[in-house]
Write a protein that holds these residues in place. Structure first.
Motif, PDB file in Angstrom:
ATOM      1  N   ASP A  69      52.636  38.429  33.092  1.00 56.15           N
ATOM      2  CA  ASP A  69      51.499  39.305  32.815  1.00 56.15           C
ATOM      3  C   ASP A  69      51.558  40.589  33.628  1.00 56.15           C
ATOM      4  N   GLY A  70      52.685  40.855  34.288  1.00 59.31           N
ATOM      5  CA  GLY A  70      52.840  42.122  34.996  1.00 59.31           C
ATOM      6  C   GLY A  70      52.315  42.106  36.404  1.00 59.31           C
ATOM      7  N   GLN A  71      52.060  40.944  36.969  1.00 56.01           N
ATOM      8  CA  GLN A  71      51.637  40.852  38.357  1.00 56.01           C
ATOM      9  C   GLN A  71      52.824  40.471  39.227  1.00 56.01           C
ATOM     10  N   ASN A  85      35.979  29.086  46.417  1.00 58.46           N
ATOM     11  CA  ASN A  85      34.640  28.591  46.124  1.00 58.46           C
ATOM     12  C   ASN A  85      33.588  29.635  46.448  1.00 58.46           C
ATOM     13  N   GLY A  86      33.694  30.781  45.805  1.00 53.76           N
ATOM     14  CA  GLY A  86      32.677  31.805  45.984  1.00 53.76           C
ATOM     15  C   GLY A  86      31.373  31.386  45.341  1.00 53.76           C
ATOM     16  N   ASP A  87      30.338  32.145  45.612  1.00 51.86           N
ATOM     17  CA  ASP A  87      29.003  31.784  45.121  1.00 51.86           C
ATOM     18  C   ASP A  87      28.681  32.369  43.754  1.00 51.86           C
ATOM     19  N   PHE A  88      29.495  33.305  43.268  1.00 50.11           N
ATOM     20  CA  PHE A  88      29.093  34.049  42.073  1.00 50.11           C
ATOM     21  C   PHE A  88      30.225  34.116  41.052  1.00 50.11           C
ATOM     22  N   GLU A  89      29.848  34.104  39.782  1.00 52.46           N
ATOM     23  CA  GLU A  89      30.803  34.230  38.686  1.00 52.46           C
ATOM     24  C   GLU A  89      30.593  35.588  38.020  1.00 52.46           C
ATOM     25  N   TRP A  90      31.244  36.592  38.564  1.00 53.51           N
ATOM     26  CA  TRP A  90      31.129  37.958  38.060  1.00 53.51           C
ATOM     27  C   TRP A  90      32.480  38.406  37.543  1.00 53.51           C
ATOM     28  N   ASP A  91      32.519  38.944  36.319  1.00 54.39           N
ATOM     29  CA  ASP A  91      33.795  39.393  35.767  1.00 54.39           C
ATOM     30  C   ASP A  91      34.191  40.744  36.376  1.00 54.39           C
ATOM     31  N   GLU A  92      35.386  41.215  35.986  1.00 54.92           N
ATOM     32  CA  GLU A  92      35.936  42.432  36.587  1.00 54.92           C
ATOM     33  C   GLU A  92      35.030  43.643  36.335  1.00 54.92           C
ATOM     34  N   ASN A  93      34.472  43.721  35.141  1.00 56.86           N
ATOM     35  CA  ASN A  93      33.635  44.870  34.795  1.00 56.86           C
ATOM     36  C   ASN A  93      32.370  44.896  35.642  1.00 56.86           C
ATOM     37  N   LEU A  94      31.731  43.732  35.810  1.00 54.11           N
ATOM     38  CA  LEU A  94      30.521  43.662  36.620  1.00 54.11           C
ATOM     39  C   LEU A  94      30.834  43.957  38.092  1.00 54.11           C
ATOM     40  N   PHE A 429      31.296  56.289  41.426  1.00 50.92           N
ATOM     41  CA  PHE A 429      30.910  55.241  40.476  1.00 50.92           C
ATOM     42  C   PHE A 429      31.764  55.252  39.214  1.00 50.92           C
ATOM     43  N   LEU A 430      32.328  56.413  38.849  1.00 52.32           N
ATOM     44  CA  LEU A 430      33.193  56.434  37.672  1.00 52.32           C
ATOM     45  C   LEU A 430      34.556  55.787  37.954  1.00 52.32           C
ATOM     46  N   GLY A 431      35.101  56.017  39.162  1.00 53.04           N
ATOM     47  CA  GLY A 431      36.411  55.460  39.519  1.00 53.04           C
ATOM     48  C   GLY A 431      36.459  53.944  39.445  1.00 53.04           C
ATOM     49  N   PRO A 432      35.564  53.230  40.178  1.00 51.95           N
ATOM     50  CA  PRO A 432      35.567  51.769  40.086  1.00 51.95           C
ATOM     51  C   PRO A 432      35.297  51.246  38.681  1.00 51.95           C
ATOM     52  N   GLN A 433      34.425  51.948  37.921  1.00 55.55           N
ATOM     53  CA  GLN A 433      34.160  51.507  36.554  1.00 55.55           C
ATOM     54  C   GLN A 433      35.393  51.671  35.673  1.00 55.55           C
ATOM     55  N   LEU A 434      36.139  52.775  35.871  1.00 54.16           N
ATOM     56  CA  LEU A 434      37.362  52.970  35.107  1.00 54.16           C
ATOM     57  C   LEU A 434      38.377  51.882  35.449  1.00 54.16           C
ATOM     58  N   VAL A 435      38.483  51.564  36.740  1.00 50.17           N
ATOM     59  CA  VAL A 435      39.381  50.477  37.153  1.00 50.17           C
ATOM     60  C   VAL A 435      38.960  49.173  36.499  1.00 50.17           C
ATOM     61  N   GLY A 436      37.649  48.898  36.497  1.00 49.49           N
ATOM     62  CA  GLY A 436      37.164  47.676  35.872  1.00 49.49           C
ATOM     63  C   GLY A 436      37.452  47.620  34.380  1.00 49.49           C
ATOM     64  N   LEU A 437      37.275  48.750  33.685  1.00 45.86           N
ATOM     65  CA  LEU A 437      37.531  48.782  32.245  1.00 45.86           C
ATOM     66  C   LEU A 437      39.017  48.615  31.931  1.00 45.86           C
ATOM     67  N   LEU A 438      39.877  49.266  32.736  1.00 45.94           N
ATOM     68  CA  LEU A 438      41.315  49.206  32.471  1.00 45.94           C
ATOM     69  C   LEU A 438      41.922  47.852  32.839  1.00 45.94           C
ATOM     70  N   THR A 439      41.319  47.153  33.806  1.00 45.31           N
ATOM     71  CA  THR A 439      41.912  45.895  34.283  1.00 45.31           C
ATOM     72  C   THR A 439      41.190  44.660  33.786  1.00 45.31           C
ATOM     73  N   ASN A 440      40.053  44.826  33.133  1.00 47.08           N
ATOM     74  CA  ASN A 440      39.317  43.652  32.638  1.00 47.08           C
ATOM     75  C   ASN A 440      40.125  42.953  31.552  1.00 47.08           C
ATOM     76  N   SER A 441      40.501  41.714  31.806  1.00 46.92           N
ATOM     77  CA  SER A 441      41.322  40.897  30.895  1.00 46.92           C
ATOM     78  C   SER A 441      42.746  41.449  30.750  1.00 46.92           C
ATOM     79  N   ASN A 442      43.114  42.450  31.556  1.00 51.32           N
ATOM     80  CA  ASN A 442      44.471  42.998  31.495  1.00 51.32           C
ATOM     81  C   ASN A 442      44.840  43.562  32.866  1.00 51.32           C
ATOM     82  N   ASN A 443      44.687  42.733  33.899  1.00 52.01           N
ATOM     83  CA  ASN A 443      44.855  43.173  35.276  1.00 52.01           C
ATOM     84  C   ASN A 443      46.334  43.105  35.659  1.00 52.01           C
ATOM     85  N   THR A 444      47.093  44.141  35.278  1.00 50.87           N
ATOM     86  CA  THR A 444      48.549  44.129  35.447  1.00 50.87           C
ATOM     87  C   THR A 444      49.008  45.350  36.223  1.00 50.87           C
TER      88      THR A 444
END
Length: 508
Positions: A69-71, A85-94, A429-444
Motif C-alpha cells: 500500500d506504499g508504506q 487501546n486509545g479512547d476514541f475512534e476517529w477517522d483520518e478526516n476527523l 486549518f487548510l493544511g491538516p484538512q488537505l492532509v486528511g483528505l489526501l490520506t483518508n483511506s489512502n495513507n501512502t
C-alpha cells in the motif's frame, strides 16, 4: 530615497550612549518573552503527539520490505505493532479537523490583537492570551471524553487566546528594540516557539507512555500548569515600555527611546488602514507569511502522523524524531538574527536586501528539502535528514519577512503582524484538512509526496513575490508629518550604521 541621504550633514544633537551592563533590561524582556513562546507552542503542538495515543489503532505486521500500500518498513526489522487501546475512534478526516480547529480561533484575534496591543499595551494582552490557552488546555481531557465537538470548541477557544501573542509581541518590540538590534532580539524571542516544540514533542511522547492520569491526559495537565506559572512571573517582571520600567538604567531607557524615536507627547496617530492595505511592501509580507506557514504548519501538525503511519516509528521514536527538525531550526534562528544585524550594522547590506535574501533562503531551501524528502522513499535516515533541513532552513525567515513589519511601520508593527499572521493562519486549518483528505483511506508514501509537492510550490511562490515587492525602510504613511520639525528625538534609520571609532555610538 535611502535613509543615509536624509541625514543632515551637520547636527549638534548629543550622541546616544547605551548602558554598559552585560545583561540589559531589554535582554531580560527577551528571555521572558522567549519562555512565553515556549509555553505558546508547547500548548499548541502537544495535541499532535497526544492524538496518536488518544485514537484507537489496530496492530500491524510490519516487514522489512515496502508494503504493497506504499508504506515503509519499520526501522530495525520485522515486527508486529500491538493494538493501541486509545479512547476514541476517529477517522483520518476527523483527526485533521481536530488538529486544524485551533486555527479557526487563532485567525479571529490576529488583527484585533495587534491593534489592542498598540493602543493599550502588549504586556497584559500577551500574558492573558497565554493564560487563556493554558486554562483551556487543562480542561482538554475532560472535554475530549465528553464529546468530540466540545474538544473542537475547546481548541478553537485556545486559538482565540494564542491569536494575540505574535501581534502583541511585535508591538512590544516596536517600543523596546533599537533598530540595529531588531533581528537578533525578535529572532531570539520567537526562537522560544521552536524550543517549545522541541521540548513538548518528546516530553508529550514520554507522558503518553508513562505519565499519570492514564497517560495522554497528563500531557495537557503538565503544559497547562507550567504556562500558568509563567504567567505569574511575566506579570510581575515585564513592563510595556522602557519609560514605565521601574529598574531600567537611565542610559538604557534614553538610548532605546531616542534610537527608536518614540515621541514623548501627543496622541497615538490613527491607523492608516487604507494605506496599509494598498501598500505593496505590506502585501509582500502577507504573501510570504502565508506561503511560509503553509509548509510549516502542515509539518508542525502532521509530522508525527507521517512518522507513525509512513515511516513506522513507534511512539517514543516518533516524538523524539518529530522534534529534531525544530531543534535544527531553533539552533539556526539565533545565528540568523545575529548575522542579519551584523550585515546591517557594518553597512555590508541595506536592510531591504538583508530581508529579501533571508526570506528567499528561508522559503526556497525548505521547498527543496521537502520535495527531496519525498524522493528518498523509505530511507529512514535520509527522510529524517531532509525533513530536518526543510524545517531548519526556515530559520532564515526570522531575519527576513518576520522582522520586516517593524522595519516598514514601527508604530503599527503590531497591527501589521496581526494582518499578516491572520492570512498566515489559514494554512493552519487548510493544511491538516488537505492532509486528511489526501490520506483518508489512502495513507501512502505517494500521497505524502503530493503533499510535499504542493507545499514546495507554495514556498517558491512566496519567495518570488517577497523578493520583487518588499522594502526595508519605514513607509511614508507610517511617519508623523510633524516628527522632524517638532520632535527633539534622535531617530536611527534602519540602514544607518554605528561608527566603530566612537565606541559604537551613532555620530549625529
Amino acid at each position: 530615497m535611502d535613509s543615509e541621504e536624509s541625514i543632515p550633514l551637520i547636527d549638534t544633537r548629543p550622541k546616544l550612549q547605551d548602558t554598559d551592563r552585560c545583561l540589559k533590561t531589554r535582554h531580560v524582556l527577551a528571555i521572558w518573552a522567549a519562555l512565553g513562546f515556549v509555553c505558546v507552542y508547547a500548548l499548541r503542538v502537544n495535541l499532535s503527539v497526544a492524538l496518536i495515543a488518544m485514537v484507537k489503532t489496530k496492530g500491524q505486521n510490519i516487514t522489512n520490505t515496502t508494503d504493497l500500500d506504499g508504506q515503509c518498513p519499520a526501522p530495525g526489522g520485522n515486527k508486529t505493532t500491538p493494538d493501541k487501546n486509545g479512547d476514541f475512534e476517529w477517522d483520518e478526516n476527523l483527526q485533521g479537523i481536530i488538529l486544524g480547529s485551533f486555527f479557526y480561533g487563532y485567525i479571529i484575534t490576529q488583527i484585533p490583537g495587534g491593534w489592542l496591543a498598540e493602543k493599550f499595551g502588549a504586556k497584559k494582552l500577551f500574558g492573558f492570551g497565554v493564560l487563556c490557552t493554558a486554562v483551556f488546555t487543562l480542561v482538554t481531557p475532560l472535554c475530549a471524553r465528553a464529546n468530540v465537538y466540545l474538544l473542537i470548541a475547546t481548541r478553537i477557544v485556545e486559538g482565540l487566546g494564542e491569536g494575540v501573542t505574535f501581534p502583541a509581541m511585535h508591538a512590544m518590540w516596536g517600543k523596546w528594540a533599537p533598530p540595529l538590534e531588531r533581528s537578533k532580539l525578535i529572532s531570539f524571542t520567537y526562537a522560544g516557539a521552536q524550543f517549545g516544540t522541541v521540548l513538548s514533542m518528546p516530553l508529550s511522547g514520554l507522558l503518553c507512555d508513562y505519565g499519570f492520569a492514564g497517560g495522554w491526559p497528563s500531557v495537557f495537565y503538565v503544559f497547562g500548569a507550567a504556562s500558568c506559572i509563567w504567567f505569574v512571573v511575566w506579570m510581575l517582571v515585564v513592563h510595556d515600555t522602557p519609560a514605565q520600567h521601574p529598574t531600567i538604567s537611565l542610559e538604557e531607557k534614553r538610548y532605546i527611546i531616542e534610537s527608536i524615536g518614540i515621541e514623548k507627547q501627543g496622541p497615538r496617530p490613527p491607523t492608516p488602514w487604507v494605506k496599509i492595505f494598498t501598500s505593496l511592501p505590506v502585501w509582500a509580507i502577507i504573501v510570504a507569511h502565508f506561503c511560509n506557514n503553509w509548509g510549516f504548519y502542515t509539518l508542525l501538525t502532521c509530522l508525527p502522523k507521517y512518522m507513525k503511519d509512513i515511516l513506522k516509528f513507534d511512539m517514543s521514536q516518533n516524538s523524539m524524531l518529530s522534534a529534531l527538525p525544530y531543534l535544527t531550526m531553533w539552533v539556526l534562528i539565533n545565528f540568523v538574527g545575529v548575522g542579519a544585524d551584523y550585515l546591517r550594522y557594518n553597512n555590508i547590506m541595506k536592510t531591504k536586501y538583508v530581508r529579501k535574501m533571508c526570506t528567499a533562503l528561508g522559503l526556497c531551501l525548505p521547498a527543496l528539502f521537502l520535495v527531496l524528502s519525498g524522493y528518498v522513499g523509505c530511507d529512514h535516515v535520509l527522510a529524517i535528514l531532509f525533513l530536518s533541513l526543510s524545517v531548519g532552513m526556515n530559520a532564515f525567515c526570522f531575519g527576513g519577512f518576520l522582522v520586516n513589519h517593524v522595519d516598514i511601520a514601527t508604530p503599527f508593527s503590531g497591527t501589521l503582524m496581526g494582518i499578516s499572521n491572520c492570512a498566515a493562519t489559514i494554512p493552519g486549518f487548510l493544511g491538516p484538512q488537505l492532509v486528511g483528505l489526501l490520506t483518508n483511506s489512502n495513507n501512502t508514501l505517494g500521497q505524502w509526496k503530493v503533499i510535499f509537492y504542493i507545499s514546495g510550490a507554495i514556498y517558491l511562490f512566496g519567495a518570488v513575490f517577497f523578493v520583487l515587492f518588499s522594502d526595508g525602510e519605514e513607509q511614508p504613511w507610517s511617519k508623523k508629518p510633524t516628527a522632524l520639525s517638532q520632535s527633539p528625538v534622535n531617530v536611527i534609520p534602519n540602514d544607518y550604521h554605528h561608527t566603530k571609532l566612537q565606541d559604537q555610538v551613532p555620530n549625529y
